[in-house]
Each structure stands twice: as C-alpha cells, then as structure tokens.
Write a protein that holds these residues in place. Structure first.
Motif, PDB file in Angstrom:
ATOM      1  N   VAL A 325       0.082  -0.665   0.276  1.00  0.00           N
ATOM      2  CA  VAL A 325      -0.176   0.192   0.407  1.00  0.00           C
ATOM      3  C   VAL A 325       0.459   1.595  -0.247  1.00  0.00           C
ATOM      4  CG1 VAL A 325      -0.419   0.109   2.213  1.00  0.00           C
ATOM      5  CG2 VAL A 325      -1.910   0.963   1.128  1.00  0.00           C
ATOM      6  N   VAL A 326       0.506   2.736  -0.608  1.00  0.00           N
ATOM      7  CA  VAL A 326       0.879   3.580  -0.572  1.00  0.00           C
ATOM      8  C   VAL A 326      -0.037   4.448  -0.122  1.00  0.00           C
ATOM      9  CG1 VAL A 326       1.844   5.564  -2.413  1.00  0.00           C
ATOM     10  CG2 VAL A 326       2.951   2.875  -1.712  1.00  0.00           C
ATOM     11  N   TYR A 327      -0.908   5.689   0.655  1.00  0.00           N
ATOM     12  CA  TYR A 327      -0.998   6.805   0.916  1.00  0.00           C
ATOM     13  C   TYR A 327      -0.988   7.954   0.150  1.00  0.00           C
ATOM     14  CZ  TYR A 327      -2.830   2.744   4.258  1.00  0.00           C
ATOM     15  OH  TYR A 327      -3.126   2.195   4.838  1.00  0.00           O
ATOM     16  N   ILE A 330      -0.651  11.697   1.603  1.00  0.00           N
ATOM     17  CA  ILE A 330      -1.326  11.782   3.035  1.00  0.00           C
ATOM     18  C   ILE A 330      -0.803  13.187   3.481  1.00  0.00           C
ATOM     19  CG2 ILE A 330       1.054  10.256   3.449  1.00  0.00           C
ATOM     20  CD1 ILE A 330      -1.566   9.358   5.522  1.00  0.00           C
ATOM     21  N   GLU A 331       0.721  12.962   2.958  1.00  0.00           N
ATOM     22  CA  GLU A 331       1.190  14.716   3.552  1.00  0.00           C
ATOM     23  C   GLU A 331       0.559  15.773   3.216  1.00  0.00           C
ATOM     24  OE1 GLU A 331       2.650  12.493   1.267  1.00  0.00           O
ATOM     25  OE2 GLU A 331       4.223  11.338   2.722  1.00  0.00           O
ATOM     26  N   LEU A 334      -2.469  16.265   5.806  1.00  0.00           N
ATOM     27  CA  LEU A 334      -1.330  16.595   7.201  1.00  0.00           C
ATOM     28  C   LEU A 334      -1.599  17.736   7.147  1.00  0.00           C
ATOM     29  CD1 LEU A 334       0.448  13.496   7.576  1.00  0.00           C
ATOM     30  CD2 LEU A 334      -1.386  13.912   9.055  1.00  0.00           C
ATOM     31  N   GLY A 335      -1.698  18.938   5.698  1.00  0.00           N
ATOM     32  CA  GLY A 335      -1.126  19.881   6.202  1.00  0.00           C
ATOM     33  C   GLY A 335      -2.727  20.903   6.363  1.00  0.00           C
ATOM     34  N   ASN A 337      -5.853  22.018   8.274  1.00  0.00           N
ATOM     35  CA  ASN A 337      -6.892  21.791   9.817  1.00  0.00           C
ATOM     36  C   ASN A 337      -7.651  20.799   9.862  1.00  0.00           C
ATOM     37  OD1 ASN A 337      -7.383  23.765  12.659  1.00  0.00           O
ATOM     38  ND2 ASN A 337      -7.961  25.543  11.090  1.00  0.00           N
ATOM     39  N   GLY A 338      -7.280  20.481  11.423  1.00  0.00           N
ATOM     40  CA  GLY A 338      -7.896  19.579  12.122  1.00  0.00           C
ATOM     41  C   GLY A 338      -8.373  18.241  11.050  1.00  0.00           C
ATOM     42  N   VAL A 339      -7.381  17.738  10.252  1.00  0.00           N
ATOM     43  CA  VAL A 339      -7.328  17.271   9.479  1.00  0.00           C
ATOM     44  C   VAL A 339      -6.344  15.462  10.502  1.00  0.00           C
ATOM     45  CG1 VAL A 339      -6.670  14.977   6.993  1.00  0.00           C
ATOM     46  CG2 VAL A 339      -7.852  17.394   7.294  1.00  0.00           C
ATOM     47  N   THR A 340      -6.854  14.080  10.661  1.00  0.00           N
ATOM     48  CA  THR A 340      -5.992  13.304  11.527  1.00  0.00           C
ATOM     49  C   THR A 340      -6.054  12.134  10.341  1.00  0.00           C
ATOM     50  OG1 THR A 340      -6.409  14.142  13.924  1.00  0.00           O
ATOM     51  CG2 THR A 340      -6.072  12.401  13.422  1.00  0.00           C
ATOM     52  N   PRO A 341      -5.454  11.144   9.790  1.00  0.00           N
ATOM     53  CA  PRO A 341      -5.170   9.893   9.063  1.00  0.00           C
ATOM     54  C   PRO A 341      -5.070   9.443  10.519  1.00  0.00           C
ATOM     55  CG  PRO A 341      -3.350  10.854   8.392  1.00  0.00           C
ATOM     56  CD  PRO A 341      -3.902  11.741   9.465  1.00  0.00           C
ATOM     57  N   ILE A 343      -4.333   4.825  10.155  1.00  0.00           N
ATOM     58  CA  ILE A 343      -3.554   3.977   9.615  1.00  0.00           C
ATOM     59  C   ILE A 343      -3.896   2.658  10.137  1.00  0.00           C
ATOM     60  CG2 ILE A 343      -1.855   3.049   7.746  1.00  0.00           C
ATOM     61  CD1 ILE A 343      -3.265   5.877   6.864  1.00  0.00           C
ATOM     62  N   GLY A 345      -3.193  -0.400   9.404  1.00  0.00           N
ATOM     63  CA  GLY A 345      -1.736  -0.934   9.482  1.00  0.00           C
ATOM     64  C   GLY A 345      -1.942  -2.551   8.835  1.00  0.00           C
ATOM     65  N   LYS A 347      -0.998  -4.294   5.507  1.00  0.00           N
ATOM     66  CA  LYS A 347       0.886  -3.624   3.985  1.00  0.00           C
ATOM     67  C   LYS A 347       0.299  -3.933   3.194  1.00  0.00           C
ATOM     68  CE  LYS A 347       3.149  -3.756   8.548  1.00  0.00           C
ATOM     69  NZ  LYS A 347       3.495  -2.493   8.669  1.00  0.00           N
TER      70      LYS A 347
END
Lengths: 383, 383
Positions: A325-327, A330-331, A334-335, A337-341, A343, A345, A347
């Motif tokens: 997997v590749v997200y 995702i970077e 993450l930048g 406001n108020g965003v939480t991934p 994951i 786990g 593979k």
C-alpha cells in the motif's frame, strides 16, 4: 476490582482495526489485554499484552481463550456463540452477553426481536433458503422491489442486494435470508448507545451518513447530523430503547432511516464499536472505544458530547490497485486544519479493502465538510 | 519517503511514559518503531515493533541501535551524545540534532547560549565544582539567596536547590554547577514550540503552572494560562525565537517566568514532549506527541490550537506507600465530566514516583479548574 496496572486480564475476540483502536485505551489505562485472531498480521498484534492465533469460529479455541481472562469482549460478531454461552454459564463475564449476540447475529432473529418489542422497522419476510423466497415472489406475497439480506455472515455491504426484477435473483447464494420492504428515506442515521452492567446508559449524538449523489455509497459520516432537533431526539430515544430491550452491555450502534415523513425506523444494529463512531476519537469528550471499555468493566461512562464537529471519511483501496500500500498525498492532507488519518496497518491493499479512515474536526461543521471533501478528493490508497 | 505501513523505521531512545504516549501516534499512523531502554519493564515495551534492552549512556549500544533505523529521536536527554554525533556524521537523520542537544544537556552551556543570543534569562555564575562556588560566595561575588543547579543529569527537581545561607550548601554534591539569581515571579509559564526540518514552526498556547500556596509544588498545569494577552504573546514570541536560535527540530518545551513587572525570562528548555503539554492529548487539535512525530519526519505540522480548556494533574506516589500500586478512587473520578486518567504502567509505586497524570477538559476553564481540584483531592496513588 482493580483493573489498572494489575493482574486483571481483558480478553478480546478479534484483532482487527476496531480492536486496535480499543487498545489505545487499554494502554492509556494500563489494562492487560489478551487478543485472539486468525491472522498473524492482525493490527492488534502489537499493543496487546498477549496475542493468540486461532479460529474465532472454533468452539475449543474460543473456550480455551476465554478460560484465561477475567472479562471477555469481541470486536467482531462472527465468533463461536456456543463457546461464549458456556463461558458465561461457567461464570465468566462476557460483554456483550451471548444472549444479546444471539439475537443480533442472525438478521431474521433480529428483525423478529424488533417486531416483538414494538421497535419500528421495515416490514419483512423470513426465508430458509432462496427457493422459498422465489416461491413467495411467484405467489405474489413478496413484491419487488425489495431488499434481500442474507441473515448471517454478511459484513459491510456484502450480503445485501436490492431486487428489482427476477433477473436480480440469479446470482444470489442459496442461503437463509430476509426480504425487506424498500422504504424511501431522506437520511441514513446512526446512534451509538453505551450501557454498563449497572444500567448506566448514554447515547452519542446522532450521526448522518452522507451518500454520494450518484454512486449510492456512504462518503461522509457527519456528527452532529444536520437534521431537525425533534428528529434527532426521536432517534436517540429509539436507540436508547433498543439498547435497553436487548439488555445490552457495551456499545450498541443503532443504524436507522429517517423516512420522508420524518419517522425513524431501525435498520440494524452492531454490538460493538462502529465505523459511525470513529469521529469520536478526535471529536468527543470520550471516544466510543474508551466508553466501550468503561462499559464492559462496569466503570462510570464518560461524557458522550462532542468538543467540536467531526466528519469521517473511509480510506478504501482504490480500484485497479493491489499490492504494497501507498497512501498517495497523505502528506498534503496532513497540512490541513484538524485532519487526522488513521492507518489500520494492513500492508497490502486491494480494491475496496478498508485500509483506514480520516477524521476532520472543526468548530464549524461547514468548514469541516469543506475540508472533508478536499480530503476525499486528494488522498488515494494505491499500490 | 513513505512512512505509513512501510519498511521505514523510527528509532526512539528511551522507553518511558513520554515514549509510550508517542507510540499512540506511531500506531495511529502505522509507522514502525524500534525502542531502546535499559529496563525490561519500560512502558514502551508493548506497542513498539521491536524492543532493545540496553544502556542509553553507552556509546556502542546507542550507535548500534541507531544503525538499524532510518530516523532517530529520543524521549530523554540523558543519552550518549558522542554516538548521536557519529550517527549524524554518517548521514542518519537524528532529531533533535545532537548539536542542539549538546547546547541543552549542560545547563551552564545552555545559559551561555541564552546570553550569547540575547535571550532574556536570570543572571548566573558557572562553577566547575562546589569548591569554586564556595570561594565565589566567600569573595562576595555570588550573593545569597540564589538558586543552585547542577549542570548535568538533574531531572524533575533533582539537582535544584535554593541556597539562603551557608548551611544550605552542606549536603550539595561536589559537581559542576551554576548559581542563578533568584528572581521574584508572578507565574511560571511554558510554551511548547514545534519545528520541522523544512523550517515550519508553530507554538502551542501558553500554559501556566499553578503552585500549591504553601508547599511550593506545581499542582496544576493550566491551558490556556490565565494571563494577559500581551504577556502571552510575548511569551510565545520568545519561545519561538529560542527554538529558531537552537535551529531545533521536533518539540522544544520552553519554561519561563513572568516577573513581577511582566517581563518574560527563560528558565530552561527540554528538547522533547513535556509534562506541560500532556493536556494536549485531550485538549488540542493535534497533541504534542503527534506534532513531535510530524516534525521529526518533516511532515506538515498540525494545528496547535485548543478545542477546549485543559488542566493536567500529576499522579505521584503517595508518601508512606511502596509496593504494588493501587489507584484509590479512580472509579470515582472517571465518573466526572471530561476526566481522563493516564496510567503509565509502572507496577510498583514509591513516594513521589511519577505514576501517571489526569487530564481535565471543559469548554469552561473555571469548571475545569473546579473539577481538577476535586480530582487532586480524591485520587490517591497507594500500595
């Protein structure tokens, strides 16, 4: 009972993402956990105190596992019920109780329970196999369109199909099933109820599933639901009564429809932490996982109110990609406001596999909804 | 770099409670972690991917550990600096950098750094040993009262003493030290700064340590500090500049005094998640631990604003009790609004040992403060 940094052991049947998120809270409270799961790559394997590989549907495996713990719970319904019944008879605290699980595991039994207890639900017929259903249709007793549901072992949309014409029956498995009246609805709602053995009971706010306008797929779980307060109060009251009638201990996620004339009817329930409550980790004073833990240990329940509005977007494997997997991007999210991934786990990704979710919280629900749409359109689960 | 569900490995030196809380976020993002700690009972042992038992001050142990990971960080300052320097020279990403750690590990060097960079701090003298300090006092160059601090290996109040008369020197160890001017202050404040290698930088709100009126012990960490906005802005600006001048990557907790005439002077810093930021797990949009992780991986930083007011109460072992820990009345405080105990997982209590903390969050800071006082007066860490 002293649960904290003690010899007390909580057993959890199932080691998937729901268990993994529950373990955040057992770790926070330093409560020992034993986990049983068939896969050596279960997301729970790390962070539990002791991991057991084994079949959740096997009587001996579940029974022997249960004998090693002080309280037993599950994060998936598909577990050996007979073993739970025996363990409970022998004095083990099993929450939710196998008595409740038995009423829920089979959707036909579940529907009968609603009928017997005057809980509003869509009308339905129960059938032992596909043949009896077909006979019923040919006799013009069951009329199309209807919703076909297999009564057992369905999960996340598997085992549910809308039947509009005879040809839709062609690929159905020949199993026990129900045929449910199709009720046009405005909104799909859910309420998570939390109840402990002492009878303390609380509901989370009503959440709303927002569907993609064309694809008929849930895109966002939104808390609080953008509905009238009177409707919301009605939904919470019905969910409360469902939990009480099941004499349920732990979390019960009650999925409901808001009909076009603002009636609330119960669709189905799940006796565990639920996808519709994931927002609560970031949004609520007490997450659904912590409250499940508090409930099954007969501790006081935590505040179910929200600190801020929360929206959840599922992360599922993109069509056309299988493998490591590749997200993607995702970077980028993450930048915001108020965003939480989160994951989970796993593979390996494959099309439509549940790989994680993203929570978006904000004091302004409209802003949260705007960011959630950007998240949905940006992150991709590929290989 | 793909961190999520990948082969990437984050190394953490130290496996205590700070590491344990950091692991909540590595687990949430499914980032692999290796942890090195001297104790087989380290709170991090569960929930990391691989645990190594070893001496954090031993060159070979730290160096060999570092060679196995892709990014290296620490949750305690007392680690072998030379090994970190060598690893960084060989190309490993070590955050915070050993260059910064070197300026912080020794309090004399740290004070000189403030002086060189015009960062306001109390005036001080540096002494190689107790004898030179005594000579300086006898020469009337250092005047009592002053604050004696050993320059290295002090931790949590150990290694700090107020010297008011010659007799107070009697039991001091004969080590390198500083003598600091005693500055009367209104408030002890702290600001946590977060900075990534790309230079993105954010500060958390100013927190306030509220002292017991008689015992001169911090009782509550309160966010936001109940101080004037102008003073708060000044504190955040100074903390920002300290982080920038250290060229710091990761979290930097800047402890400060608000003097009686509302000046802000820097007391000392910690290059890691900090006790004064524990409230952020429940109170903030992004916890200090998640932001430390984001920073050292050069990911975008998360929002440091608070969702609600947060107050933290430390749980330390009660005087007169040693042995298997019992958290008396924990069930009681769990029943109160917005109360979350964090139990670090140490099986044995002893007087004043840090065993956990409790966070109290509420939309109304006065209500949070009232509940915090009830928590403080109710829960007891006994054996």
């Amino acid at each position: 009972m002293n649960y904290f940094s003690s010899d007390f052991k909580l057993g959890i049947l199932g080691g998937g993402q729901l268990g993994k998120m529950l373990l955040f809270d057992t770790r926070k409270f330093d409560i020992q956990t034993y986990v049983l799961d068939p896969s050596n790559e279960a997301p729970c394997k790390i962070a539990c105190d002791k991991f057991f590989k084994g079949d959740l549907m096997d009587f001996e495996t579940v029974y022997n596992f249960g004998k090693q713990v002080d309280v037993l719970t599950f994060e998936i319904e598909l577990v050996n019920l007979a073993a739970l019944v025996k363990l409970e008879e022998e004095g083990l605290k099993v929450y939710p109780s196998p008595k409740t699980l038995k009423l829920i595991q089979n959707k036909g039994v579940q529907k009968d329970f609603y009928t017997e207890h005057n809980i509003p639900t869509a009308s339905y017929g129960r059938f032992n196999n596909l043949k009896s259903l077909i006979v019923d249709i040919l006799d013009s007793k069951t009329r199309m369109p209807f919703v076909w549901k297999c009564t057992e072992f369905g999960y996340d949309g598997n085992g549910v199909k809308v039947i509009r014409e005879m040809a839709d029956l062609d690929e159905l498995p020949n199993v026990e099933c129900i045929a449910e009246e199709m009720i046009p609805f405005k909104n799909e709602l859910a309420v998570i109820v939390c109840r402990n053995p002492s009878g303390e009971i609380r509901t989370y706010p009503v959440v709303e599933m927002e569907f993609h306008p064309e694809a008929n797929q849930v895109e966002y779980v939104i808390c609080p639901a953008r509905i009238d307060n009177i409707v919301a109060d009605k939904a919470r009251a019905i969910a409360l009564s469902v939990s009480e009638k099941f004499n349920h201990v732990g979390l019960l996620a009650v999925e409901m429809f808001q009909t076009e004339d603002d009636e609330i009817i119960v669709n189905e329930v799940a006796p565990r932490p639920h996808n519709s409550g994931h927002y609560s980790i970031e949004g609520s004073y007490t997450s659904q996982f912590e409250n499940h833990l508090r409930a099954i240990l007969d501790l006081p329940l935590g505040n179910t109110d929200s600190k801020v509005a929360g929206i959840m977007v599922n992360l599922v494997g993109e069509e056309g990609y299988s493998g490591n997997v590749v997200y993607e991007n995702i970077e980028k999210i993450l930048g915001w406001n108020g965003v939480t991934p989160h994951i989970y786990g796993k593979k390996q990704t494959r099309p439509f596999r549940k790989m994680g979710h993203v929570t978006i919280v904000n004091s302004d629900i409209k802003e949260a909804r705007r960011i959630a749409e950007d998240v949905k359109n940006t992150i991709r689960v590929i290989a």
